[in-house]
Design a protein around this motif. Structure first.
Motif, PDB file in Angstrom:
ATOM      1  N   PRO A 112       0.785  -1.298  -0.082  1.00  0.00           N
ATOM      2  CA  PRO A 112      -0.013   0.072   0.049  1.00  0.00           C
ATOM      3  C   PRO A 112       0.788   1.130   0.092  1.00  0.00           C
ATOM      4  O   PRO A 112       2.067   1.392   0.575  1.00  0.00           O
ATOM      5  N   GLY A 113       0.440   2.090  -0.656  1.00  0.00           N
ATOM      6  CA  GLY A 113       1.012   3.568  -0.732  1.00  0.00           C
ATOM      7  C   GLY A 113       0.037   4.771  -0.168  1.00  0.00           C
ATOM      8  O   GLY A 113      -0.892   4.239   0.683  1.00  0.00           O
ATOM      9  N   PRO A 114       0.335   5.729  -0.403  1.00  0.00           N
ATOM     10  CA  PRO A 114      -0.378   6.929   0.183  1.00  0.00           C
ATOM     11  C   PRO A 114      -1.779   7.036  -0.321  1.00  0.00           C
ATOM     12  O   PRO A 114      -2.747   7.818   0.441  1.00  0.00           O
ATOM     13  N   ASP A 115      -2.035   6.357  -1.333  1.00  0.00           N
ATOM     14  CA  ASP A 115      -3.334   6.598  -1.819  1.00  0.00           C
ATOM     15  C   ASP A 115      -4.260   5.219  -1.597  1.00  0.00           C
ATOM     16  O   ASP A 115      -5.452   5.192  -2.036  1.00  0.00           O
ATOM     17  N   CYS A 116      -3.943   4.584  -0.467  1.00  0.00           N
ATOM     18  CA  CYS A 116      -4.561   3.290   0.165  1.00  0.00           C
ATOM     19  C   CYS A 116      -4.861   3.720   1.424  1.00  0.00           C
ATOM     20  O   CYS A 116      -4.455   4.364   2.290  1.00  0.00           O
ATOM     21  N   LEU A 117      -6.350   3.101   1.846  1.00  0.00           N
ATOM     22  CA  LEU A 117      -6.547   2.884   3.266  1.00  0.00           C
ATOM     23  C   LEU A 117      -7.097   1.715   3.709  1.00  0.00           C
ATOM     24  O   LEU A 117      -7.564   0.874   2.790  1.00  0.00           O
ATOM     25  N   ILE A 118      -6.980   1.411   5.011  1.00  0.00           N
ATOM     26  CA  ILE A 118      -7.826   0.045   5.624  1.00  0.00           C
ATOM     27  C   ILE A 118      -9.020   0.302   6.330  1.00  0.00           C
ATOM     28  O   ILE A 118      -9.029   1.364   7.267  1.00  0.00           O
ATOM     29  N   ARG A 119     -10.074  -0.258   5.935  1.00  0.00           N
ATOM     30  CA  ARG A 119     -11.087  -0.468   6.691  1.00  0.00           C
ATOM     31  C   ARG A 119     -11.366  -1.709   7.471  1.00  0.00           C
ATOM     32  O   ARG A 119     -11.312  -2.519   6.743  1.00  0.00           O
ATOM     33  N   PRO A 120     -11.442  -1.663   8.840  1.00  0.00           N
ATOM     34  CA  PRO A 120     -11.482  -2.836   9.445  1.00  0.00           C
ATOM     35  C   PRO A 120     -12.634  -3.479   9.304  1.00  0.00           C
ATOM     36  O   PRO A 120     -13.786  -2.816   9.087  1.00  0.00           O
TER      37      PRO A 120
END
Length: 60
Positions: A51-59
């Motif tokens: 993952p780079g800065p354009d990714c996010l994690i949703r639990p």
């Protein structure tokens, strides 16, 4: 970045008119929840993601 199996990984679109891609983390290959992650996307495609800065994690 930390994640668990079952969390959602969201790849933000980098262009106007394109949609974000969302996939489920199916495997964690780094230590203690760290990347890289094996991700299965909505279309069935699987990919190893760093993952780079354009990714996010949703639990989950």
């Amino acid at each position: 970045m930390q994640a668990n199996v079952g969390d959602q990984l969201v790849l933000r679109s980098d262009s106007v008119g394109k949609t974000d891609r969302t996939g489920e983390i199916t495997e964690i290959r780094g230590p203690n929840g760290a990347p890289p992650y094996m991700v299965r996307f909505e279309d069935g495609h699987q990919s190893l993601i760093y993952p780079g800065p354009d990714c996010l994690i949703r639990p989950s």
